[in-house]
Design an enzyme around this catalytic site. Structure first.
Site: not given
Ligand SMILES: NC(=O)c1ccc[n+]([C@@H]2O[C@H](COP(=O)([O-])OP(=O)(O)OC[C@H]3O[C@@H](n4cnc5c(N)ncnc54)[C@H](OP(=O)(O)O)[C@@H]3O)[C@@H](O)[C@H]2O)c1
Length: 437
Positions: A14, A107, A207
């Site tokens: 995301t 976080k 947080k």
């Molecule tokens: N989503 C939000 O609104 C939001 C807001 C604030 C903070 N955050 C923080 O931002 C971070 C990411 O969140 P997200 O929502 O974007 O998560 P997400 O959609 O689950 O994406 C995680 C990504 O990490 C990749 N990944 C997982 N294991 C891996 C590995 N071993 N090596 C390389 N890549 C790997 C996944 O690859 P694949 O796609 O190939 O499976 C995916 O692309 C988290 O720490 C979260 O707490 C998110």
């Protein structure tokens, strides 16, 4: 023009895919603002074949984010994988040790290992930026780290979890149950399939632990946070709160007290007229109180791909604008080695007003017994209201008490006493009241 800043993005979900997309769409504007190009030269995720909605063919693919963190082909390592251990931790550590700047939105990682990672960053003279880790797109880290020099923070509190605020907002607006709201939030993608982490307060606690460190110059102590979630909040609480001029919010609060620092996450009654009570839906807000500034409230989108990407890109742009050889500011506002040990104030000594909702047998003497338990514990009451449950003929009544300032210990003792007296027909509900401007 200075050489391009080369960025490696680990995690293309995301947030990661949004960051890549915005860096591409806003490339010309960012170059104008930073005085140099920002190029995505490397990426890493699990599945190389997955369509990320953005052309990444010019970036080198890494199966292993640790290898990407160590490559000489990047200047900045952007960690958007998530999780407090595993590849997120090992790759951030490797990047810092290799002398790469790091930007992360993680976080959970910072709450657990933030101080150790900050020590490496400061030793290596590189930046560890994490604006997106707290309250998504709201620039609260920058505000606390850079814009409040000389201020002594007395309290920082906020709505830090959009899922909880969405549920509480709908419960109030539509009179529907917690369970029904949660199901809807899951259907709309505002809540995870397993919502425990959000609704029981863990996400808010992570947080809050970061904000506490910035506010009070203490080492992060995420395990020392008092935590209650929102799953016990009922329509009866929401309606009673409204009648009394309050709204219920899940707040994270960190406050300096005479006995130490309170860190607590729990459903909280805030005055309906306060600014924080106007923060609805998935929106987040953070209030910071200081001796010089007074109270500052920042509010905005706390999650979502684009809002979070905005904060990540702000962090990358700060690195692009920083001058080579310039001594970077410390990660948590003061050198990591100088962060003081966290002195925990016991929850029992928390002082404040309380809302207590009791469901009792409708019989003579109950009201007097409740009042006696309160008096025995030196609790002075602002109001006490009793009304029938399910109509006049019901055998139970609801008693709602609002206390003047008292302590957590006194309230717990009084409520335990009332429970032992055998007058209750249901579990007592206790909700803390928070002063808010
Ligand atoms: N989503 C939000 O609104 C939001 C807001 C604030 C903070 N955050 C923080 O931002 C971070 C990411 O969140 P997200 O929502 O974007 O998560 P997400 O959609 O689950 O994406 C995680 C990504 O990490 C990749 N990944 C997982 N294991 C891996 C590995 N071993 N090596 C390389 N890549 C790997 C996944 O690859 P694949 O796609 O190939 O499976 C995916 O692309 C988290 O720490 C979260 O707490 C998110």
């Amino acid at each position: 023009m200075a050489e391009a800043l080369r960025v490696g993005i680990a995690g293309l979900g995301t947030v990661g895919a949004s960051v890549a997309r915005v860096l591409r769409d806003k490339a010309a504007e960012l170059t104008r603002q930073c005085g140099r190009d920002i190029l995505v030269t490397a990426v890493s995720a699990r599945d190389q074949k997955r369509d990320r909605g953005v052309d990444l063919s010019s970036a080198k693919w890494f199966d292993d984010p640790v290898k990407m963190a160590q490559t000489a082909e990047i200047d900045v390592f952007v960690e958007l994988i998530g999780g407090d251990e595993g590849p997120a931790r090992s790759s951030v550590k490797a990047a810092l040790e290799t002398g790469r700047h790091v930007v992360t939105a993680n976080k959970a990682l910072l709450a657990k290992h933030g101080v150790a990672l900050a020590e490496i960053a400061e030793k290596k003279g590189v930046l560890l930026n994490y604006e997106a880790a707290v309250a998504g797109g709201i620039p609260v880290i920058k505000t606390m780290r850079e814009a409040m020099a000389g201020n002594s923070v007395t309290r920082v509190f906020g709505i830090l979890n959009g899922t909880c605020n969405y549920i509480l907002t709908r419960m109030e607006a539509e009179g529907i149950s917690f369970d029904a709201c949660l199901k809807d939030a899951q259907r709309l993608g505002y809540a995870e399939a397993d919502p425990t982490f959000d609704i029981e307060g863990h996400d808010t606690a992570h947080k809050l632990s970061i904000l506490t460190s910035l506010a009070f110059g203490t080492r992060i102590a995420a395990n020392d946070i008092y935590m209650e979630g929102i799953s016990n909040i009922t329509q009866a609480d929401i309606r009673a709160a409204a009648d009394l001029g309050y709204r219920i919010k899940l707040l994270g609060v960190a406050q300096r007290t005479e006995s130490g620092i309170e860190q607590r996450v729990h459903p909280t009654m805030v005055p309906t007229a306060s600014v924080i009570a106007q923060v609805h839906g998935v929106t987040n807000a953070v209030a910071i109180e200081t001796d010089i500034l007074g109270e500052l409230l920042l509010s905005g989108p706390g999650a979502g791909g684009n809002a979070t990407a905005s904060a990540v890109i702000g962090d990358i742009a700060d690195i692009a604008k920083s001058r080579p050889g310039f001594q970077h500011g410390p990660v948590f506002g003061r050198p990591a080695k100088e962060l003081k040990p966290y002195k925990k104030a016991q929850m029992r000594s928390h002082a404040g007003g309380y809302f207590i909702r009791l469901t009792v047998h409708d019989r003579i003497g109950v009201f007097a017994a409740i009042a006696k338990r309160m008096a025995d514990n030196d609790i002075s009451l602002e109001s006490i209201v009793q009304h029938a449950v399910n109509g006049e003929a019901a055998a139970q009544k609801t008693v709602i008490l609002v206390t003047h300032e008292t302590t957590e210990a006194a309230v717990r003792k009084a409520v335990d006493g009332i429970t032992k007296d055998g007058h209750l027909t249901d579990k007592p509900q206790v909700i803390r009241i928070e002063r808010a401007g």
